[in-house]
Design an enzyme around this catalytic site. Structure first.
Site, PDB file in Angstrom:
ATOM      1  N   ARG A 149       0.856  -1.194   0.000  1.00  0.00           N
ATOM      2  CA  ARG A 149       0.000   0.000   0.000  1.00  0.00           C
ATOM      3  C   ARG A 149       0.892   1.245   0.000  1.00  0.00           C
ATOM      4  NH1 ARG A 149      -1.395   1.615   4.702  1.00  0.00           N
ATOM      5  NH2 ARG A 149      -2.274  -0.362   5.401  1.00  0.00           N
ATOM      6  N   TYR A 156     -17.571  17.954 -13.484  1.00  0.00           N
ATOM      7  CA  TYR A 156     -17.934  16.532 -13.620  1.00  0.00           C
ATOM      8  C   TYR A 156     -18.930  16.135 -12.515  1.00  0.00           C
ATOM      9  CZ  TYR A 156     -17.277  11.469 -13.668  1.00  0.00           C
ATOM     10  OH  TYR A 156     -17.479  10.122 -13.711  1.00  0.00           O
ATOM     11  N   ASP A 188      -8.731  20.019 -12.934  1.00  0.00           N
ATOM     12  CA  ASP A 188      -9.015  18.677 -13.447  1.00  0.00           C
ATOM     13  C   ASP A 188      -8.706  18.719 -14.946  1.00  0.00           C
ATOM     14  OD1 ASP A 188     -10.162  16.390 -14.544  1.00  0.00           O
ATOM     15  OD2 ASP A 188     -11.820  16.349 -13.120  1.00  0.00           O
ATOM     16  N   LYS A 227      -9.523   7.924 -18.644  1.00  0.00           N
ATOM     17  CA  LYS A 227      -9.840   8.512 -19.950  1.00  0.00           C
ATOM     18  C   LYS A 227      -8.602   8.507 -20.860  1.00  0.00           C
ATOM     19  CE  LYS A 227     -13.565   9.001 -17.542  1.00  0.00           C
ATOM     20  NZ  LYS A 227     -13.880  10.201 -16.786  1.00  0.00           N
TER      21      LYS A 227
HETATM   22  C1  LIG Z   1     -14.318  10.509 -15.444  1.00  0.00           C
HETATM   23  C2  LIG Z   1     -13.972  11.799 -14.848  1.00  0.00           C
HETATM   24  C3  LIG Z   1     -13.694  11.913 -13.475  1.00  0.00           C
HETATM   25  C4  LIG Z   1     -13.817  10.744 -12.512  1.00  0.00           C
HETATM   26  O1  LIG Z   1     -12.895   9.749 -12.794  1.00  0.00           O
HETATM   27  P1  LIG Z   1     -13.120   8.185 -12.451  1.00  0.00           P
HETATM   28  O2  LIG Z   1     -11.857   7.573 -12.939  1.00  0.00           O
HETATM   29  O3  LIG Z   1     -14.347   7.742 -13.186  1.00  0.00           O
HETATM   30  O4  LIG Z   1     -13.289   8.094 -10.973  1.00  0.00           O
HETATM   31  C5  LIG Z   1     -13.331  13.157 -12.980  1.00  0.00           C
HETATM   32  N1  LIG Z   1     -13.254  14.232 -13.787  1.00  0.00           N
HETATM   33  C6  LIG Z   1     -13.521  14.160 -15.099  1.00  0.00           C
HETATM   34  C7  LIG Z   1     -13.411  15.395 -15.936  1.00  0.00           C
HETATM   35  C8  LIG Z   1     -13.892  12.948 -15.676  1.00  0.00           C
HETATM   36  O5  LIG Z   1     -14.168  12.898 -16.985  1.00  0.00           O
END
Ligand SMILES: *Cc1c(COP(=O)(O)O)cnc(C)c1O
Length: 381
Positions: A46, A98, A170, A195
């Site tokens: 961890r 998001y 983000d 993504k």
């Molecule tokens: C998908 C997404 C998240 C969350 O990510 P996960 O991997 O699904 O937890 C946060 N911000 C944006 C802009 C996203 O597209």
């Protein structure tokens, strides 16, 4: 070193033991110790894992930051970042963030006496007006999902810093290939690696990158204390992804522009949301702070019935949530990703029943356009 070279080599030196050119997947929970207090720097997985460390170094280098941390999901990365905020403190957030972020902030963290204000950060003055004496963080998403509103990272960073607040961006929609927020004064970058960084739709993950040593120590402490770490296999998959990030983003961007241009000319399309379009209200800003415009395009076909026709008539595009993978995904924000946002706010943001979002993938551009064309032509009227 250029971006592609960094992506392929940073954190990814050949394995010392065998010469393996890819970082091995250290699928272990613990490490044999030579004696009491004597070990190779690894005690428990961890806390430290060499595969995860390699990815963390890699993503930090791609964002041009000093410290990187990999988490089990984008939400886990955002949650860990918010642990920099204490009870009684205040956070200003992009109002079209998001949905998962909105849910975490308003339904979970608000229970711990952390205050949130959601404002349209594309107008920097709104950020200035929302700042209070206890504001310790400004959390931005740019461009936003799905209507692609762009926030000026430099301007907002200056405003936040004058007030002694950190700025978090983000950067999931752009990836570090198209946008590097730290270069504009942002303090912390968060990602859903699920993504574009992974890019192959085969793993969930998240990352945090930052320069400040004190904040980095705390993020590392939270990562180990709360334990939402990225697994060795998933870390390896994201590294496999970042090696081709430059090439993939070039193509996502090229096809994204072509799809947006095609949609702008299509008689069944009322409106296109793409920062690369000259008609986008923040086209000039997007051009200044992004290296390209990427593969996310949204368009309005005027009604739920028309949107349903398009979404059900596509053959190549897959109807699914998520984005950033090699395959083109198409979705309906009002009933899928943004169903939990109340109707009034959806309307204000432009998330109408006729809005369709496309994550333009890496298939041949002509095939993607032909599929959208036949689906749009199935709309009556
Ligand atoms: C998908 C997404 C998240 C969350 O990510 P996960 O991997 O699904 O937890 C946060 N911000 C944006 C802009 C996203 O597209």
């Amino acid at each position: 070193m250029g971006f592609a070279t960094t992506a392929i080599h940073s954190g990814q030196e050949p394995d010392q033991a065998t010469g393996s050119v890819t970082v091995p997947i250290y699928q272990t929970s613990t490490y044999a110790q030579e004696g009491l207090g004597k070990n190779k720097g690894y005690e428990y997985a961890r806390t430290q894992n060499p595969t995860r460390s390699a990815l963390e170094q890699n993503i930090a280098a791609l964002e041009g930051g000093r410290f990187g941390f990999a988490f089990a999901s984008g939400m886990a990365a955002i949650d860990a970042t918010l642990r920099l905020i204490k009870a009684g403190e205040h956070v200003v957030v992009s109002d079209n963030t998001y949905g998962g972020t909105f849910r975490l902030f308003t339904r979970v963290l608000a229970n711990y006496n952390v205050e949130f204000d959601f404002v349209d950060t594309s107008e920097a003055l709104n950020v200035e007006a929302a700042i209070r004496p206890n504001t310790k963080m400004v959390f931005i998403e740019t461009p936003t999902n799905p209507v692609m509103i762009v926030t000026d990272l430099k301007e907002v960073s200056e405003i936040a810093h004058r007030a002694g607040a950190r700025v978090v961006c983000d950067n999931t929609f752009m990836s570090p290939y198209l946008q590097r927020p730290l270069e504009f004064g942002v303090d912390i970058v968060v990602h859903s690696t699920t993504k574009y960084l992974n890019g192959h739709s085969d793993g969930i993950g998240g990352a945090v990158v930052l320069n400040d040593e004190t904040d980095a120590e705390w993020i590392g402490f939270i990562q180990n204390s709360a334990g939402a770490i990225l697994s060795p296999l998933d870390s390896w998959l994201v590294m496999r992804g970042t090696k081709t990030l430059a090439l993939r983003m070039e193509q996502h961007d090229k096809s994204g522009r072509a799809v947006a241009a095609f949609l702008e000319e299509h008689p069944k399309v009322r409106k296109v949301y793409y920062p690369g379009s000259a008609s986008h209200p923040q086209h000039a800003l997007a051009k200044r702070q992004q290296k390209g415009f990427g593969g996310m395009v949204a368009f309005d076909v005027g009604s739920l019935a028309a949107a349903r026709t398009v979404l059900e008539a596509v053959k190549l595009c897959t109807l699914a949530e998520s984005l950033g993978g090699v395959e083109t995904l198409i979705s309906h924000p009002a009933t899928m990703t943004h169903a939990s946002v109340d109707v009034g706010k959806r309307d204000r943001l432009g998330i109408t029943d006729g809005l369709v979002r496309v994550s333009v993938g890496l298939e041949d551009t002509d095939d993607i356009i032909a599929d959208l064309d036949q689906a749009l032509n199935a709309v009556s009227g």
